[in-house]
Design an enzyme around this catalytic site. Structure first.
Site, PDB file in Angstrom:
ATOM      1  N   ASP A  41      41.427  48.791  66.887  1.00 43.39           N
ATOM      2  CA  ASP A  41      42.003  48.678  65.558  1.00 43.39           C
ATOM      3  C   ASP A  41      41.815  47.239  65.103  1.00 43.39           C
ATOM      4  OD1 ASP A  41      43.353  49.769  63.438  1.00 43.39           O
ATOM      5  OD2 ASP A  41      45.323  49.728  64.387  1.00 43.39           O
ATOM      6  N   ARG A  72      44.385  54.427  70.060  1.00 45.27           N
ATOM      7  CA  ARG A  72      43.077  54.091  69.488  1.00 45.27           C
ATOM      8  C   ARG A  72      42.295  53.129  70.380  1.00 45.27           C
ATOM      9  NH1 ARG A  72      45.504  52.476  64.741  1.00 45.27           N
ATOM     10  NH2 ARG A  72      46.389  54.544  64.731  1.00 45.27           N
ATOM     11  N   ASP A 132      42.685  44.943  61.869  1.00 42.79           N
ATOM     12  CA  ASP A 132      43.425  44.921  60.602  1.00 42.79           C
ATOM     13  C   ASP A 132      43.317  43.554  59.945  1.00 42.79           C
ATOM     14  OD1 ASP A 132      44.459  47.524  60.837  1.00 42.79           O
ATOM     15  OD2 ASP A 132      46.154  46.833  62.037  1.00 42.79           O
ATOM     16  N   ARG A 190      35.524  54.426  68.032  1.00 41.56           N
ATOM     17  CA  ARG A 190      36.796  54.888  67.498  1.00 41.56           C
ATOM     18  C   ARG A 190      36.616  56.211  66.772  1.00 41.56           C
ATOM     19  NH1 ARG A 190      41.456  51.981  64.084  1.00 41.56           N
ATOM     20  NH2 ARG A 190      42.487  53.883  63.403  1.00 41.56           N
TER      21      ARG A 190
HETATM   22  N1  ROI Z   1      51.677  49.478  68.865  1.00 45.03           N
HETATM   23  C1  ROI Z   1      51.323  48.324  69.459  1.00 45.03           C
HETATM   24  N2  ROI Z   1      52.095  47.811  70.422  1.00 45.03           N
HETATM   25  N3  ROI Z   1      50.184  47.656  69.120  1.00 45.03           N
HETATM   26  C2  ROI Z   1      49.372  48.137  68.155  1.00 45.03           C
HETATM   27  O1  ROI Z   1      48.339  47.506  67.857  1.00 45.03           O
HETATM   28  C3  ROI Z   1      49.717  49.325  67.494  1.00 45.03           C
HETATM   29  N4  ROI Z   1      48.943  49.853  66.506  1.00 45.03           N
HETATM   30  C4  ROI Z   1      49.277  50.953  65.862  1.00 45.03           C
HETATM   31  C5  ROI Z   1      50.519  51.722  66.187  1.00 45.03           C
HETATM   32  C6  ROI Z   1      50.130  53.129  66.561  1.00 45.03           C
HETATM   33  C7  ROI Z   1      51.420  51.721  64.968  1.00 45.03           C
HETATM   34  N5  ROI Z   1      51.262  51.147  67.282  1.00 45.03           N
HETATM   35  C8  ROI Z   1      50.899  49.987  67.880  1.00 45.03           C
HETATM   36  O2  ROI Z   1      48.520  51.369  64.873  1.00 45.03           O
END
Ligand code: ROI
Length: 161
Positions: A96, A93, A98, A83
């Site tokens: 991610d 990305r 979280d 990343r």
């Molecule tokens: N949109 C979707 N569908 N899934 C994500 O995990 C995701 N993550 C993000 C942003 C760019 C806000 N949009 C996303 O960080």
């Protein structure tokens, strides 16, 4: 041990493979046990529309790590998987990870806010989370079922295993 829920997302470099790799790394976290994961969901990008669709999932674990130790470990996994932190907000990305929920903890620190600040309105978080914990309540008392009722499934596609 607190029950922790993590959101996983990727829309670059073979998203499904990214998520499988992330789950293997989560299974190897110290002082933690990976309890399970949701199905994988393809989802329309939230934010700028000129980016590929995402694949999202939620994982459940128990951990003796502190929230910030866990955050460090998750960021290390993100970086290991290539990343790059880009200037563009809400851009594409490779991976991610979280922290959505950390037991009943509510935390508001510069590096980490728990519950995750947008989780209550994101279909790609709420529907996979409901597979793992249909009766969940957020630390503020809101029921997941109520959040789901206000959040259309629209734009999500559950992927076959
Ligand atoms: N949109 C979707 N569908 N899934 C994500 O995990 C995701 N993550 C993000 C942003 C760019 C806000 N949009 C996303 O960080």
């Amino acid at each position: 041990m607190p029950r922790v829920y993590l959101g996983l997302g990727s829309n670059l470099a073979e998203p499904l493979a990214q998520l499988h790799g992330a789950l293997a790394a989560l299974a190897a976290l110290p002082q933690s046990q990976l309890l399970g994961r949701s199905s994988f969901y393809a989802s329309d990008p939230l934010g700028p529309a000129d980016q590929p669709r995402y694949v999202n999932a939620v994982a459940a674990l128990e951990s003796e790590l502190t929230p910030l130790q866990l955050l460090d470990a998750l960021q290390a996994i993100e970086l290991n998987r290539g990343r790059e932190r880009k200037a563009e907000r809400w851009g594409p990305r490779t991976l991610d990870l979280d922290i959505l929920l950390f037991g009943d903890l509510m935390l508001d620190e510069p590096r980490l806010r728990v519950p995750h600040y947008h989780m209550h309105a994101r279909a790609f978080v709420l529907y996979p989370l409901a597979e793992l914990a249909p009766d969940l309540r957020l630390p503020d008392g809101r029921a997941l079922t109520d959040l789901l009722a206000a959040c259309p499934f629209e734009g999500l596609e559950r992927l076959p295993e």
